[in-house]
Design a protein around this motif. Structure first.
Motif, PDB file in Angstrom:
ATOM      1  N   LEU A 182       9.435  37.239   1.773  1.00 31.81           N
ATOM      2  CA  LEU A 182      10.774  37.699   1.419  1.00 31.81           C
ATOM      3  C   LEU A 182      11.660  36.547   0.965  1.00 31.81           C
ATOM      4  CD1 LEU A 182      11.445  40.284   4.282  1.00 31.81           C
ATOM      5  CD2 LEU A 182      10.970  40.780   1.877  1.00 31.81           C
ATOM      6  N   LEU A 183      11.593  35.429   1.663  1.00 33.37           N
ATOM      7  CA  LEU A 183      12.495  34.324   1.372  1.00 33.37           C
ATOM      8  C   LEU A 183      12.078  33.522   0.141  1.00 33.37           C
ATOM      9  CD1 LEU A 183      13.498  32.945   4.878  1.00 33.37           C
ATOM     10  CD2 LEU A 183      14.932  34.096   3.215  1.00 33.37           C
ATOM     11  N   ILE A 184      10.828  33.640  -0.271  1.00 32.47           N
ATOM     12  CA  ILE A 184      10.417  32.941  -1.484  1.00 32.47           C
ATOM     13  C   ILE A 184      11.214  33.441  -2.690  1.00 32.47           C
ATOM     14  CG2 ILE A 184       8.492  32.734  -3.124  1.00 32.47           C
ATOM     15  CD1 ILE A 184       6.636  32.354  -0.738  1.00 32.47           C
ATOM     16  N   ALA A 185      11.711  34.658  -2.608  1.00 31.26           N
ATOM     17  CA  ALA A 185      12.534  35.193  -3.693  1.00 31.26           C
ATOM     18  C   ALA A 185      13.921  34.556  -3.737  1.00 31.26           C
ATOM     19  CB  ALA A 185      12.670  36.707  -3.548  1.00 31.26           C
ATOM     20  N   TRP A 186      14.265  33.763  -2.717  1.00 31.50           N
ATOM     21  CA  TRP A 186      15.578  33.121  -2.650  1.00 31.50           C
ATOM     22  C   TRP A 186      15.382  31.615  -2.632  1.00 31.50           C
ATOM     23  CZ3 TRP A 186      18.648  31.628   2.144  1.00 31.50           C
ATOM     24  CH2 TRP A 186      19.960  31.276   1.805  1.00 31.50           C
ATOM     25  N   ARG A 187      15.597  30.965  -3.754  1.00 33.45           N
ATOM     26  CA  ARG A 187      15.225  29.562  -3.887  1.00 33.45           C
ATOM     27  C   ARG A 187      15.994  28.600  -2.973  1.00 33.45           C
ATOM     28  NH1 ARG A 187      14.541  28.428 -10.174  1.00 33.45           N
ATOM     29  NH2 ARG A 187      14.872  30.646 -10.416  1.00 33.45           N
ATOM     30  N   PRO A 188      17.216  28.881  -2.553  1.00 31.36           N
ATOM     31  CA  PRO A 188      17.864  27.965  -1.602  1.00 31.36           C
ATOM     32  C   PRO A 188      17.234  27.949  -0.210  1.00 31.36           C
ATOM     33  CG  PRO A 188      19.509  29.235  -2.826  1.00 31.36           C
ATOM     34  CD  PRO A 188      18.174  29.851  -3.120  1.00 31.36           C
ATOM     35  N   SER A 189      16.170  28.739   0.005  1.00 36.54           N
ATOM     36  CA  SER A 189      15.588  28.886   1.342  1.00 36.54           C
ATOM     37  C   SER A 189      14.538  27.837   1.675  1.00 36.54           C
ATOM     38  CB  SER A 189      14.940  30.266   1.470  1.00 36.54           C
ATOM     39  OG  SER A 189      13.849  30.401   0.553  1.00 36.54           O
ATOM     40  N   ASP A 190      14.452  26.756   0.921  1.00 34.81           N
ATOM     41  CA  ASP A 190      13.350  25.802   1.072  1.00 34.81           C
ATOM     42  C   ASP A 190      13.177  25.311   2.498  1.00 34.81           C
ATOM     43  OD1 ASP A 190      13.028  26.130  -1.599  1.00 34.81           O
ATOM     44  OD2 ASP A 190      13.367  24.050  -2.157  1.00 34.81           O
ATOM     45  N   LEU A 191      14.247  24.877   3.134  1.00 31.92           N
ATOM     46  CA  LEU A 191      14.130  24.321   4.490  1.00 31.92           C
ATOM     47  C   LEU A 191      13.691  25.386   5.479  1.00 31.92           C
ATOM     48  CD1 LEU A 191      17.273  22.020   4.536  1.00 31.92           C
ATOM     49  CD2 LEU A 191      14.891  21.329   4.277  1.00 31.92           C
ATOM     50  N   ILE A 192      14.197  26.591   5.326  1.00 33.72           N
ATOM     51  CA  ILE A 192      13.769  27.685   6.203  1.00 33.72           C
ATOM     52  C   ILE A 192      12.284  27.962   5.997  1.00 33.72           C
ATOM     53  CG2 ILE A 192      14.143  30.104   6.843  1.00 33.72           C
ATOM     54  CD1 ILE A 192      16.974  29.836   5.702  1.00 33.72           C
ATOM     55  N   LEU A 193      11.844  27.915   4.753  1.00 30.72           N
ATOM     56  CA  LEU A 193      10.441  28.180   4.463  1.00 30.72           C
ATOM     57  C   LEU A 193       9.522  27.130   5.077  1.00 30.72           C
ATOM     58  CD1 LEU A 193      10.649  29.449   0.789  1.00 30.72           C
ATOM     59  CD2 LEU A 193       9.751  30.713   2.754  1.00 30.72           C
ATOM     60  N   VAL A 194       9.941  25.876   5.087  1.00 32.67           N
ATOM     61  CA  VAL A 194       9.127  24.850   5.753  1.00 32.67           C
ATOM     62  C   VAL A 194       8.922  25.219   7.217  1.00 32.67           C
ATOM     63  CG1 VAL A 194       9.057  22.440   6.487  1.00 32.67           C
ATOM     64  CG2 VAL A 194       9.749  22.998   4.158  1.00 32.67           C
ATOM     65  N   GLY A 195       9.973  25.695   7.880  1.00 32.21           N
ATOM     66  CA  GLY A 195       9.840  26.138   9.259  1.00 32.21           C
ATOM     67  C   GLY A 195       8.939  27.346   9.400  1.00 32.21           C
ATOM     68  N   LEU A 196       9.066  28.303   8.479  1.00 32.23           N
ATOM     69  CA  LEU A 196       8.216  29.496   8.533  1.00 32.23           C
ATOM     70  C   LEU A 196       6.754  29.145   8.270  1.00 32.23           C
ATOM     71  CD1 LEU A 196      10.483  32.067   6.663  1.00 32.23           C
ATOM     72  CD2 LEU A 196       9.980  32.011   9.115  1.00 32.23           C
ATOM     73  N   PHE A 197       6.508  28.263   7.321  1.00 34.07           N
ATOM     74  CA  PHE A 197       5.134  27.819   7.058  1.00 34.07           C
ATOM     75  C   PHE A 197       4.539  27.161   8.302  1.00 34.07           C
ATOM     76  CE2 PHE A 197       6.267  27.111   2.312  1.00 34.07           C
ATOM     77  CZ  PHE A 197       6.168  28.471   2.076  1.00 34.07           C
ATOM     78  N   THR A 198       5.351  26.383   8.986  1.00 31.57           N
ATOM     79  CA  THR A 198       4.874  25.721  10.209  1.00 31.57           C
ATOM     80  C   THR A 198       4.463  26.744  11.242  1.00 31.57           C
ATOM     81  OG1 THR A 198       6.355  23.844   9.774  1.00 31.57           O
ATOM     82  CG2 THR A 198       5.485  24.069  12.010  1.00 31.57           C
ATOM     83  N   GLY A 199       5.313  27.750  11.457  1.00 31.36           N
ATOM     84  CA  GLY A 199       4.973  28.801  12.411  1.00 31.36           C
ATOM     85  C   GLY A 199       3.749  29.585  11.996  1.00 31.36           C
ATOM     86  N   LEU A 200       3.607  29.860  10.693  1.00 34.14           N
ATOM     87  CA  LEU A 200       2.445  30.601  10.201  1.00 34.14           C
ATOM     88  C   LEU A 200       1.159  29.831  10.465  1.00 34.14           C
ATOM     89  CD1 LEU A 200       1.242  32.956   8.564  1.00 34.14           C
ATOM     90  CD2 LEU A 200       1.731  31.643   6.483  1.00 34.14           C
ATOM     91  N   ILE A 201       1.167  28.542  10.204  1.00 31.86           N
ATOM     92  CA  ILE A 201      -0.030  27.722  10.432  1.00 31.86           C
ATOM     93  C   ILE A 201      -0.378  27.692  11.913  1.00 31.86           C
ATOM     94  CG2 ILE A 201      -0.893  25.346  10.339  1.00 31.86           C
ATOM     95  CD1 ILE A 201       0.837  25.087   7.735  1.00 31.86           C
ATOM     96  N   MET A 202       0.615  27.546  12.771  1.00 26.98           N
ATOM     97  CA  MET A 202       0.369  27.553  14.211  1.00 26.98           C
ATOM     98  C   MET A 202      -0.254  28.877  14.653  1.00 26.98           C
ATOM     99  SD  MET A 202       3.955  25.750  15.385  1.00 26.98           S
ATOM    100  CE  MET A 202       3.682  25.929  17.162  1.00 26.98           C
ATOM    101  N   ALA A 203       0.279  29.992  14.153  1.00 27.56           N
ATOM    102  CA  ALA A 203      -0.229  31.306  14.548  1.00 27.56           C
ATOM    103  C   ALA A 203      -1.629  31.557  14.016  1.00 27.56           C
ATOM    104  CB  ALA A 203       0.729  32.389  14.063  1.00 27.56           C
ATOM    105  N   LEU A 204      -1.958  30.977  12.863  1.00 33.66           N
ATOM    106  CA  LEU A 204      -3.288  31.179  12.288  1.00 33.66           C
ATOM    107  C   LEU A 204      -4.349  30.268  12.892  1.00 33.66           C
ATOM    108  CD1 LEU A 204      -2.416  31.520   8.487  1.00 33.66           C
ATOM    109  CD2 LEU A 204      -3.212  33.344  10.009  1.00 33.66           C
TER     110      LEU A 204
END
Length: 399
Positions: free
Chosen positions: A247-269
């Protein structure tokens, strides 16, 4: 909490698949320079540069998991030597081959529009993977991220101390500092990026920009800390992190939030379990992950050749430009598979055998709490991976 070695030696296929998806997103992002996707997909795809930040976090996670225990007792030259040699064996052969091929194509086929400097000026920094340290532009244009990760490998023992040693409170403090610095890079002075033409806050890739190196090192460190705390997130949380990321990839100012989400995704996987892990482990997705390092290094030349070089010689493809894009992606995938099995894997395995024989004759080599970890098989990053590193599975500490 302290870092623990991998509990078993099987592959985390979900993380390999995740790397493959990210690599294809980078391909589509670079394709926007030649092809306009229909709205609203154009806006979405233009955020594809954020995949490289996923590569950085994932690489930090994998390096901590695979090599963190080498430095349990601090810096030891024999262990560091083997670590660096293994990384060279993993990332350099295909990198060097594509650099030489591209350098030969620039004056003959690609033209100076592909590379902004004299090829001879940039050849040595590129072949030593130091071009993005402010020395030269990348001959293989996406390879700036591999150059910055090479710097992360060289300071890896220091990052281990901050990320994996000492109290968990101190590790979180360092992580907060890293996140703050990453925010400063994203929104701070323009000289961090050397350009005002950025697609988003973290779209910093210039070799002469200090923000380029910081973008890698900070995200890489965050990934290392994520490995330490991976047990805090259950596998089922991957669904939430994936949906929020999409969802947030559609909003380009979300870069820092996405880094956090990617981190959580990798941990969960990292348990390689759950519906998202199964989707990413599906064989076609998994194979793209296996070939992702080659895809990252090859795709840009193929895109440029398809949309710029062929028309210049009167050889443009028939049909709509979308068909050109599909053909370029297909050629990239085929060439990447051939490069992986025909060159990347054999050269890597051969160098590893030489390194293992050489280091086996060095009696001073130390491995704390057991033997040296086996170098994982390859899958990126690129962008970078490395951008392509096949992680070793680590059981979550509570299971």
């Amino acid at each position: 909490m302290t870092a623990t070695p991998a509990a078993r030696s099987s592959e985390i296929r979900a993380l390999t698949g995740l790397r493959g998806v990210a690599a294809l997103f980078v391909v589509l992002y670079h394709a926007t320079g030649y092809f306009r996707f229909p709205d609203p997909w154009q806006h979405y795809v233009r955020h594809g540069y954020i995949s490289v930040d996923l590569f950085f976090v994932l690489s930090g996670f994998v390096m901590a998991m695979t090599y963190g225990k080498l430095f349990d007792a601090g810096f030891q030259w024999p262990n560091f030597r083997k670590f660096i040699l293994m990384r060279v064996a993993r990332v350099w052969p295909l990198f060097a081959l594509m650099t030489l091929i591209t350098a030969a194509l620039i004056p003959t086929v690609l033209g100076t529009r592909y590379y902004a400097e004299d090829v001879w000026h940039g050849l040595l920094p590129n072949l030593t993977m130091t071009q993005a340290w402010g020395l030269a532009n990348s001959i293989v244009r996406p390879s700036w991220s591999i150059s910055t990760e090479w710097a992360a490998y060289l300071v890896f023992p220091l990052l281990v101390i901050a990320a994996l040693k000492g109290s968990w409170q101190r590790a979180l403090l360092w992580t907060g500092l890293a996140a703050g610095l990453l925010a400063f890079v994203a929104y701070g002075p323009l000289w961090f990026g050397q350009t005002i033409r950025r697609s988003g806050p973290l779209d910093i890739a210039a070799s002469y920009a200090s923000g380029t190196m910081l973008r890698c090192l900070l995200s890489f460190f965050i990934g290392m800390v994520a490995y330490r705390f991976r047990a805090l997130l259950p596998a089922r949380a991957a669904v939430l992190f994936l949906v929020a990321s999409l969802l947030l990839i559609a909003w380009r100012p979300s870069d820092l939030i996405l880094v956090g989400l990617f981190t959580g995704l990798i941990m969960a996987l990292s348990d390689d379990d759950g519906p998202v892990a199964k989707m990413l482990s599906w064989r076609p997705v998994y194979l793209i992950g296996v070939w992702s390092y080659a895809i990252y290094l090859i795709h840009d030349v193929v895109l440029f050749g398809t949309f710029r070089t062929l028309p210049k010689f009167g050889l443009s493809l028939p049909g709509e430009r979308v068909h050109w894009l599909m053909a370029a992606i297909a050629v990239t995938v085929v060439l990447s598979a051939l490069a992986h099995y025909g060159f990347e894997k054999p050269s890597r395995d051969g160098l590893r055998r030489l390194i293992s024989r050489w280091t086996a004759r060095k009696p001073e080599l130390h491995a704390v709490a057991g033997d040296l970890p086996a170098e994982p098989a390859p899958t990126t990053a690129g962008p970078a991976a490395d951008l392509a590193e096949l992680p070793v599975s680590a059981a979550k500490s509570r299971r």
